[in-house]
Motif scaffolding. Sequence first.
Motif, short mmCIF file in Angstrom:
data_model
loop_
_atom_site.label_atom_id
_atom_site.label_comp_id
_atom_site.label_asym_id
_atom_site.label_seq_id
_atom_site.Cartn_x
_atom_site.Cartn_y
_atom_site.Cartn_z
N PRO A 1 0.80 -1.23 0.00
CA PRO A 1 0.00 0.00 0.00
C PRO A 1 0.82 1.28 0.00
CG PRO A 1 -0.04 -1.03 2.17
CD PRO A 1 0.62 -2.01 1.25
N THR A 2 2.10 1.20 0.36
CA THR A 2 2.92 2.42 0.40
C THR A 2 3.49 2.80 -0.96
OG1 THR A 2 4.91 1.17 1.00
CG2 THR A 2 3.54 2.01 2.81
N HIS A 3 3.25 1.95 -1.97
CA HIS A 3 3.76 2.23 -3.32
C HIS A 3 2.62 2.64 -4.24
CE1 HIS A 3 7.90 0.72 -2.68
NE2 HIS A 3 7.32 -0.09 -1.82
N SER A 4 2.96 3.40 -5.26
CA SER A 4 1.98 3.89 -6.22
C SER A 4 1.68 2.85 -7.30
CB SER A 4 2.49 5.17 -6.88
OG SER A 4 1.66 5.55 -7.96
N SER A 5 0.43 2.86 -7.77
CA SER A 5 0.05 2.01 -8.91
C SER A 5 -0.16 2.83 -10.17
CB SER A 5 -1.24 1.24 -8.59
OG SER A 5 -2.32 2.14 -8.44
N SER A 6 0.22 4.08 -10.15
CA SER A 6 0.00 4.96 -11.30
C SER A 6 0.84 4.52 -12.50
CB SER A 6 0.35 6.41 -10.94
OG SER A 6 -0.55 6.91 -9.97
N VAL A 7 0.29 4.73 -13.68
CA VAL A 7 1.03 4.44 -14.91
C VAL A 7 1.16 5.71 -15.74
CG1 VAL A 7 0.31 2.03 -14.95
CG2 VAL A 7 -1.06 3.74 -16.17
N GLN A 8 2.17 5.71 -16.59
CA GLN A 8 2.47 6.89 -17.41
C GLN A 8 2.14 6.69 -18.88
OE1 GLN A 8 4.79 5.84 -14.74
NE2 GLN A 8 3.41 7.27 -13.71
N ALA A 9 1.62 5.50 -19.23
CA ALA A 9 1.23 5.23 -20.61
C ALA A 9 0.28 4.03 -20.62
CB ALA A 9 2.44 4.96 -21.49
N ILE A 10 -0.60 4.01 -21.62
CA ILE A 10 -1.59 2.94 -21.77
C ILE A 10 -1.55 2.44 -23.21
CG2 ILE A 10 -4.05 2.35 -21.68
CD1 ILE A 10 -4.41 4.87 -19.88
N VAL A 11 -1.59 1.11 -23.36
CA VAL A 11 -1.78 0.50 -24.68
C VAL A 11 -3.01 -0.39 -24.58
CG1 VAL A 11 -0.82 -0.90 -26.53
CG2 VAL A 11 0.71 0.53 -25.12
N ASP A 12 -4.05 -0.03 -25.32
CA ASP A 12 -5.31 -0.78 -25.32
C ASP A 12 -5.45 -1.47 -26.66
OD1 ASP A 12 -7.89 -1.71 -25.40
OD2 ASP A 12 -8.84 0.20 -24.92
N VAL A 13 -5.38 -2.80 -26.63
CA VAL A 13 -5.47 -3.60 -27.85
C VAL A 13 -6.85 -4.26 -27.90
CG1 VAL A 13 -4.41 -5.44 -29.23
CG2 VAL A 13 -2.98 -4.01 -27.74
N ASP A 14 -7.76 -3.66 -28.65
CA ASP A 14 -9.11 -4.19 -28.83
C ASP A 14 -9.87 -4.35 -27.51
OD1 ASP A 14 -10.03 -4.30 -31.42
OD2 ASP A 14 -10.08 -6.48 -31.54
N GLY A 15 -9.72 -3.39 -26.64
CA GLY A 15 -10.45 -3.41 -25.38
C GLY A 15 -11.51 -2.33 -25.35
N ILE A 16 -12.69 -2.66 -24.86
CA ILE A 16 -13.81 -1.74 -24.83
C ILE A 16 -13.54 -0.57 -23.89
CG2 ILE A 16 -14.99 -3.02 -23.00
CD1 ILE A 16 -17.63 -2.41 -24.40
N LEU A 17 -14.00 0.62 -24.27
CA LEU A 17 -13.78 1.83 -23.48
C LEU A 17 -15.04 2.30 -22.77
CD1 LEU A 17 -10.83 2.69 -23.69
CD2 LEU A 17 -11.57 1.92 -25.94
N ALA A 18 -16.20 1.82 -23.23
CA ALA A 18 -17.47 2.23 -22.62
C ALA A 18 -18.46 1.08 -22.76
CB ALA A 18 -18.01 3.49 -23.28
N PHE A 19 -18.96 0.58 -21.63
CA PHE A 19 -19.87 -0.56 -21.66
C PHE A 19 -21.28 -0.16 -22.09
CE2 PHE A 19 -16.60 -2.25 -18.81
CZ PHE A 19 -16.46 -3.54 -19.30
N ILE A 20 -21.77 0.95 -21.56
CA ILE A 20 -23.10 1.43 -21.95
C ILE A 20 -22.91 2.50 -23.01
CG2 ILE A 20 -25.24 2.47 -21.13
CD1 ILE A 20 -24.71 1.26 -18.41
N HIS A 21 -22.96 2.07 -24.26
CA HIS A 21 -22.58 2.93 -25.38
C HIS A 21 -23.22 2.37 -26.64
CE1 HIS A 21 -19.95 4.88 -28.36
NE2 HIS A 21 -19.66 5.76 -27.42
N PRO A 22 -23.62 3.22 -27.59
CA PRO A 22 -24.25 2.71 -28.81
C PRO A 22 -23.41 1.69 -29.58
CG PRO A 22 -24.51 5.09 -28.67
CD PRO A 22 -23.58 4.70 -27.56
N GLU A 23 -22.08 1.75 -29.43
CA GLU A 23 -21.20 0.83 -30.17
C GLU A 23 -20.94 -0.47 -29.41
OE1 GLU A 23 -17.75 3.25 -30.52
OE2 GLU A 23 -18.62 4.61 -32.00
N SER A 24 -21.36 -0.56 -28.17
CA SER A 24 -21.01 -1.71 -27.34
C SER A 24 -21.98 -2.87 -27.54
CB SER A 24 -21.02 -1.31 -25.86
OG SER A 24 -20.84 -2.45 -25.04
N GLY A 25 -21.44 -4.07 -27.60
CA GLY A 25 -22.27 -5.27 -27.66
C GLY A 25 -22.34 -5.98 -26.32
N GLU A 26 -21.61 -5.48 -25.31
CA GLU A 26 -21.62 -6.13 -24.00
C GLU A 26 -22.95 -5.88 -23.28
OE1 GLU A 26 -19.76 -8.25 -22.69
OE2 GLU A 26 -18.04 -8.19 -24.04
#
Length: 333
Positions: free
Chosen positions: A202-227
């Motif tokens: 708990p004394t260490h950070s989990s923050s990240v400085q970059a993200i790579v999203d490979v075919d991962g959904i960004l919004a579940f309740i969204h007109p484009e979502s099938g989930e």
Amino acid sequence: MRLFPCFLGHSRLLFLAALLLKLAQPALGQQQPSPRDTSFTTYSAYTKAKKQDPTISIARPAAPPSVRAQTNIPYCTQGTHALQLDVFYPKPKRRQLRPAVLLIHGGGWRSGDRSQHVPLAQQLAGKGYVAVTAEYRLSTEAPYPAAVQDLKAALRWMRAHARTYGIDTARLAVWGFSAGGQLAALIGTTNGNPLYETGCYPTHSSSVQAIVDVDGILAFIHPESGEGDDRKNTSAATYWFGSPKTVHPELWQQASALTHVSAQTPPILFINSGVDRMHAGRDDLRRQLTQFGIYSEVHQFPEAPHPFPLFNPWFAPTLQYTVEFLDKVLKPR
């Protein structure tokens, strides 16, 4: 008189059987291991994808000779489950710190395995990165937000052990495919959110400085979502959230990276297949990033099936796009 000994012997047998049955049962409240869902494996995905494109092959490039590995390292215990990770890293050089990447597998939040991205981790290590593949609790064991909490604990573990592997704690990235891509985007857009900051180190950070999203959904309740379409079968996301989106829509919104975009969101790379619903919300999220002046980029393989990063010919360009992006946003100029 002859019946009594027989009755006594029968009673003893019944008593012993009942006792053995009781001893075989778990103690009240004792958590039993969840059965592993093996519906999504590299081979099963390959068998399905090959029907549409017979030319593909499973990507298994040779590991660069300079890469070292330590595997099956427990990083955090949740209940009786000791979660494990693997570390792939270049041969350490004195006083040289390297950026690091946490790789997250897909599988609908209930299947898949961290070993699926070992080839990518090895190649990233060959390019000068410390690459970590971590397991996390799937929906067969624990619902949302357990997976997010586990993976943030893995990031804290990376910082806690930075000296061992030569990690630069100011340069951490998260990379994920499919459900792992959704998790990567959510992790990166919720830096410091106390909801997910539970567990180990708990004394260490989990923050990240970059993200790579490979075919991962960004919004579940969204007109484009099938989930969340449970008309034929219960959707993977419904299993993960533990209820349909009509019952607890606030959870589905909370787990959407689009909900959390802010001026503090790190740069994001999107790498996508031709399956549009797998990146639902991406364009809306990019518009928000642009408003905040945050860098993002998109690369798409329109002809590729959803599990493309596991296969040739897409593995090499996926690696290339990943390295070029991380070099741009993480490595000092």
